[in-house]
Scaffold this motif. Structure first.
Motif: not given
Length: 422
Positions: A219-244
């Motif tokens: 899950v952490l790997k997918v969340a990090q990929r989501l954060l790196s794919a989106t513009p900086h600051g546009a996606l909250h880390p907790d939101d990325a974790w929930r999506v992942a």
């Protein structure tokens, strides 16, 4: 004129005189009261005027005193620091001038050099105070302490030679170049760092991130990929974790997995198996227990997620480490579909498949009797009531209900009993 009439006139005159005297005295007393009231009012006005003048004088004196001592009462700590600075700089400069002139330096040059040493320390302190909150103040603070240390060494050397019999005086002279710098540094930079609570929160967040990375690496790997794919600051880390989590585990509630749902359903089935009454002579296989959770034949097992988990899954935008960006809401999964997939066995069959066994005559008789009873009380014949009566699966109960309804509909068309509603 007789003597009697003369006496009567005399008495009348005296009575008139006494009445006139009384009226005069009454008039005099009224005038006196008026004069006294006027005098009282005049004195009261004079007293009020005098008190107003005194109050204005006191306010003027307080304003003058406030201009002098207002900065002390407004910030006592700052005022006392300024007092210590004045009492520290003057002896330090005088000691340095004495040390330089004792070494043969001209007095004017000695004064300039002493001002340079002390002024350098204070200039660096002021520059560090201005840089607070905008950039690093480490360079300014190190420079201020270095200049103060040089001045303190000069004062100590001079004090050790000048007061050889009292070596502690040299230490006091050295402190005169350091105490003021120390207090000003504390006043300028102290109290602006993180508090104990904030430090503990940061420590707890770091430990939580470490446990999360160790427990859920995929899950952490997918969340990090989501954060790196989106513009900086546009996606909250907790939101990325929930999506992942929804992508990896298939459940929109973080912390819940398919294995946990399967275990929950199995536990509920075991509890129902031992708590509900069993029929004396069941007409289905031993490996086909009744469905305890199905009131509607179109529904499936629905896992119950604790409210605390659902609330924690939604709580992200208000967290301390928020990036102040627009958080992406997590993908909502279908827990019913995931639960139904978990119920499929290894061969691909689903235990919820329709029961194709023929309708037993005794079951039809019981359902007809139940329909008659419900019709007499204007109640509908439902699958749930049939299941409670016969202790069968929902699809079998639905077939029984449909058969009885069809029979009653035929009777209604022929002028018989009214049809049974669902």
């Amino acid at each position: 004129m007789t003597s009697t009439s003369w006496y009567d006139e005399r008495r009348a005159d005296r009575a008139a005189e006494r009445q006139a005297d009384r009226e005069d005295r009454t008039t005099e007393r009224a005038e006196a009261r008026k004069d006294a009231e006027a005098e009282r009012r005049r004195k009261a006005a004079d007293r009020r005027e005098r008190e107003e003048r005194q109050a204005k004088a006191r306010a003027a004196r307080a304003a003058k005193v406030g201009k002098i001592t207002g900065w002390v009462t407004a910030d006592p700590a700052r005022a006392f620091v300024r007092l210590v600075q004045a009492c520290s700089i003057v002896p330090a400069v005088v000691s340095q001038i004495g040390a330089l002139t004792g070494a043969g330096v001209e007095p004017l040059l000695a004064g300039l050099l002493a001002a340079m040493l002390e002024g350098a320390a204070w200039a660096l302190v002021a520059m560090g105070s201005r840089a607070e909150g905008e950039r690093s103040t480490r360079t300014y603070r190190i420079g201020a302490w270095a200049a103060g240390a040089v001045a303190a060494w000069i004062n100590y050397s001079h004090g050790a030679q000048q007061y050889a019999a009292h070596s502690w005086v040299a230490i006091v002279l050295a402190l005169s170049s350091l105490v003021a710098v120390w207090l000003t540094d504390l006043q300028t930079h102290g109290g602006k760092g993180p508090t104990k609570v904030e430090k503990q929160m940061a420590k707890d967040r770091k430990a939580h991130a470490s446990r999360r990375a160790a427990d859920h690496p995929e899950v952490l790997k997918v969340a990090q990929r989501l954060l790196s794919a989106t513009p900086h600051g546009a996606l909250h880390p907790d939101d990325a974790w929930r999506v992942a989590w929804s992508y990896v585990e298939g459940v929109g509630v973080t912390g819940v997995t398919a294995d946990l749902i399967a275990g929950q359903l199995a536990a509920k089935a075991r509890v129902t198996e031992v708590s509900e009454p069993r029929p004396a002579a069941p007409d289905w296989g031993p490996d086909m227990p009744p469905d305890p959770f199905l009131d509607d034949p179109d529904s499936v097992y629905e896992p119950l997620f604790p409210e605390a988990l659902e609330a924690a899954s939604r709580r992200s935008s208000d967290s301390p480490e928020s990036l102040d960006g627009k958080g992406l809401q997590g993908v909502t999964s279908a827990p019913k579909k995931a639960a139904a997939e978990q119920l499929r066995d290894a061969s691909g069959n689903n235990p919820q498949a329709a029961d194709g066994r023929p309708l037993a005559p005794e079951d039809l008789a019981q359902v007809r009797a139940l329909a008659d009873l419900l019709a007499s009380t204007d109640q509908a014949l439902s699958v749930k009531k049939i299941r409670e009566l016969i202790h069968c699966r929902s699809d079998y109960a639905m077939r029984l209900r449909n058969q009885v309804q069809a029979e009653r509909s035929g009777r209604d068309d022929d002028g018989g009993e009214p049809a049974v509603t669902r």
